[in-house]
Scaffold this motif. Sequence first.
Motif: not given
Length: 135
Positions: A39-55
């Motif tokens: 199976r294939v799991y797609r992911g993208c980066n997800i940023e946040n205004a507080a910066f550190s919660p960015t994934n």
Amino acid sequence: MQEWDARKLVEEAYAARAYAYAPYSGFCVGAALLSADGRVYRGCNIENAAFSPTNCAERTAFFKAVSEGVKEFAAIAIVGGKEAYLAPCGVCRQVMAEFCDPERFSVILVKNRAEYKIVSLGALLPEAFSKQDFS
Ligand code: THU
């Protein structure tokens, strides 16, 4: 011989990148994680205004898979925001080391649709601290 199609995984990573949420860096990343059962799991980066919660894209893909009970993986393709190889950050390498065999898990670094290179997780994170150290 590898039993999966690197080029297909590269295409999946490009598709994943389309959903990147990167209003602060403008650097969009896509990842496609192939599980051992295909199976294939797609992911993208997800940023946040507080910066550190960015994934990062890679961790998004891993956490999607693990949260659905999937914990065995064969490979991940990663496409960065420029036409250049993007090596995964240290935190993402550590997350990979939690679930993946360093010699068997392949990381596909993508420059463009025609140029990519495949490296082992062990080459990216030698001597990793992992769950083996607990036993
Ligand atoms: N980023 C990733 O998604 N993966 C990496 O391996 C490196 C960095 C993201 C995080 C942030 O949204 C942007 O790229 C700039 O660092």
